[in-house]
Design a protein around this motif. Structure first.
Motif, PDB file in Angstrom:
ATOM      1  N   UNK A 178       0.857  -1.198   0.000  1.00 28.81           N
ATOM      2  CA  UNK A 178       0.000   0.000   0.000  1.00 28.81           C
ATOM      3  C   UNK A 178       0.886   1.238   0.000  1.00 28.81           C
ATOM      4  N   UNK A 179       0.675   2.106  -0.982  1.00 28.15           N
ATOM      5  CA  UNK A 179       1.456   3.335  -1.097  1.00 28.15           C
ATOM      6  C   UNK A 179       0.723   4.484  -0.413  1.00 28.15           C
ATOM      7  N   UNK A 180       1.410   5.198   0.459  1.00 30.16           N
ATOM      8  CA  UNK A 180       0.829   6.317   1.197  1.00 30.16           C
ATOM      9  C   UNK A 180       1.418   7.623   0.676  1.00 30.16           C
ATOM     10  N   UNK A 181       0.551   8.536   0.252  1.00 26.95           N
ATOM     11  CA  UNK A 181       0.981   9.880  -0.148  1.00 26.95           C
ATOM     12  C   UNK A 181       0.550  10.837   0.949  1.00 26.95           C
ATOM     13  N   UNK A 182       1.501  11.409   1.666  1.00 27.80           N
ATOM     14  CA  UNK A 182       1.172  12.189   2.857  1.00 27.80           C
ATOM     15  C   UNK A 182       1.312  13.700   2.647  1.00 27.80           C
ATOM     16  N   UNK A 183       1.375  14.139   1.387  1.00 25.16           N
ATOM     17  CA  UNK A 183       1.437  15.581   1.126  1.00 25.16           C
ATOM     18  C   UNK A 183       0.622  15.901  -0.116  1.00 25.16           C
ATOM     19  N   UNK A 184       0.198  17.143  -0.230  1.00 24.92           N
ATOM     20  CA  UNK A 184      -0.586  17.567  -1.392  1.00 24.92           C
ATOM     21  C   UNK A 184       0.228  17.438  -2.677  1.00 24.92           C
ATOM     22  N   UNK A 202       2.650  15.249  -3.333  1.00 23.94           N
ATOM     23  CA  UNK A 202       2.742  13.833  -3.726  1.00 23.94           C
ATOM     24  C   UNK A 202       1.417  13.354  -4.311  1.00 23.94           C
ATOM     25  N   UNK A 203       0.312  13.771  -3.685  1.00 27.30           N
ATOM     26  CA  UNK A 203      -1.010  13.381  -4.189  1.00 27.30           C
ATOM     27  C   UNK A 203      -1.242  13.937  -5.585  1.00 27.30           C
ATOM     28  N   UNK A 204      -0.774  15.159  -5.830  1.00 26.82           N
ATOM     29  CA  UNK A 204      -0.925  15.777  -7.151  1.00 26.82           C
ATOM     30  C   UNK A 204      -0.135  15.002  -8.202  1.00 26.82           C
ATOM     31  N   UNK A 205       1.056  14.548  -7.839  1.00 27.86           N
ATOM     32  CA  UNK A 205       1.858  13.743  -8.768  1.00 27.86           C
ATOM     33  C   UNK A 205       1.121  12.457  -9.143  1.00 27.86           C
ATOM     34  N   UNK A 206       0.494  11.821  -8.143  1.00 27.68           N
ATOM     35  CA  UNK A 206      -0.195  10.545  -8.377  1.00 27.68           C
ATOM     36  C   UNK A 206      -1.484  10.750  -9.159  1.00 27.68           C
ATOM     37  N   UNK A 207      -2.291  11.745  -8.777  1.00 27.42           N
ATOM     38  CA  UNK A 207      -3.632  11.917  -9.336  1.00 27.42           C
ATOM     39  C   UNK A 207      -3.652  12.703 -10.643  1.00 27.42           C
ATOM     40  N   UNK A 208      -2.593  13.482 -10.883  1.00 28.59           N
ATOM     41  CA  UNK A 208      -2.614  14.368 -12.057  1.00 28.59           C
ATOM     42  C   UNK A 208      -1.444  14.130 -12.998  1.00 28.59           C
ATOM     43  N   UNK A 209      -0.223  14.378 -12.511  1.00 31.22           N
ATOM     44  CA  UNK A 209       0.949  14.326 -13.385  1.00 31.22           C
ATOM     45  C   UNK A 209       1.247  12.909 -13.864  1.00 31.22           C
ATOM     46  N   UNK A 210       1.211  11.943 -12.933  1.00 31.36           N
ATOM     47  CA  UNK A 210       1.523  10.542 -13.255  1.00 31.36           C
ATOM     48  C   UNK A 210       0.270   9.669 -13.156  1.00 31.36           C
ATOM     49  N   UNK A 211      -0.873  10.223 -13.516  1.00 35.91           N
ATOM     50  CA  UNK A 211      -2.137   9.520 -13.259  1.00 35.91           C
ATOM     51  C   UNK A 211      -2.240   8.193 -14.007  1.00 35.91           C
ATOM     52  N   UNK A 212      -1.722   8.105 -15.232  1.00 31.46           N
ATOM     53  CA  UNK A 212      -1.829   6.860 -15.999  1.00 31.46           C
ATOM     54  C   UNK A 212      -1.041   5.745 -15.316  1.00 31.46           C
ATOM     55  N   UNK A 213       0.121   6.079 -14.777  1.00 28.64           N
ATOM     56  CA  UNK A 213       0.940   5.079 -14.095  1.00 28.64           C
ATOM     57  C   UNK A 213       0.300   4.536 -12.835  1.00 28.64           C
TER      58      UNK A 213
END
Length: 214
Positions: free
Chosen positions: A11-17, A19-30
């Motif tokens: 389970x990957x935890x993103x604990x900052x806005x 990091x969450x932006x990288x996951x949900x927006x910039x690297x969303x396909x990955x």
């Protein structure tokens, strides 16, 4: 970002806005693919909904229908009358309670109003009155609760048999069958009541999805 191990599932935890932006927006396909959870899979027919279905062609088509057909700006604005009517009813209930010196439970009223708006927008009418309303509210609460229940088989694949003894499998199957029967009834109601071209702007989500299916 940090990695935790829940049984056999990483389970990957993103604990900052950021990091969450990288996951949900910039690297969303990955990060778009999702693990297949047992309860949502049974409750959502496979699963076949946008939130839980794995990333792929089906998910892209489902998202396209949501964004272009169900949640586009014109469609959202067309439901403004429903929101205004339900807000007026909410204010009237509060006023009547105050006039009769009754305690006002705002939390319950807000939840009820939200459910009424969503039911009218998605299903075409409210499901809140009488015996039918009580059954629907109970079913909806059980459905939402089961989505968040910890299923040990998802994290420890050698222990799914535990759910046969704690009653989870039986409850999930029961709620899934009841919800499926409810939705079948809603679809049949809509098929029997065809909308005219003039009424297309007031079509609810089920009407729209039936048109897409055709």
């Amino acid at each position: 970002m940090m990695m935790l191990q829940f049984g056999s599932m990483p389970v990957l935890i993103a604990s900052s806005a950021e990091a969450a932006s990288q996951i949900m927006k910039t690297q969303d396909v990955g990060f778009a693919d999702k693990p297949m959870s047992s309860n949502p899979s049974k409750l959502f027919f496979g699963p076949k909904d946008v939130a839980f279905t794995p990333y792929g062609e089906y998910w892209r088509n489902a998202r396209s229908i949501c964004m272009l057909q169900l949640l586009n700006n014109k469609r959202v604005q067309s439901f403004s009358k429903i929101r205004e009517e339900e807000t007026s009813l909410l204010l009237k209930k509060i006023k009547d309670s105050i006039d009769n010196s009754q305690v006002v439970d705002l939390a319950e009223l807000f939840v009820s109003m939200t459910n009424d708006v969503l039911c009218r927008v998605a299903l075409g009418r409210k499901y809140c009155d009488g015996e039918e309303g009580k059954k629907f509210k109970t079913l909806l609460l059980e459905f939402v609760e089961l989505l968040g229940v910890f299923n040990i088989g998802d994290f420890m694949p050698w222990l799914p048999w535990v759910n046969r003894f704690n009653g989870l499998n039986v409850k999930v199957e029961k709620v899934a069958a009841e919800f499926s029967a409810f939705l079948e009834g809603v679809i049949e109601e809509h098929r029997e009541t065809k909308i005219d071209d003039e009424e297309e702007e007031s079509a609810d989500f089920v009407d729209i999805l039936l048109q897409v299916q055709k």
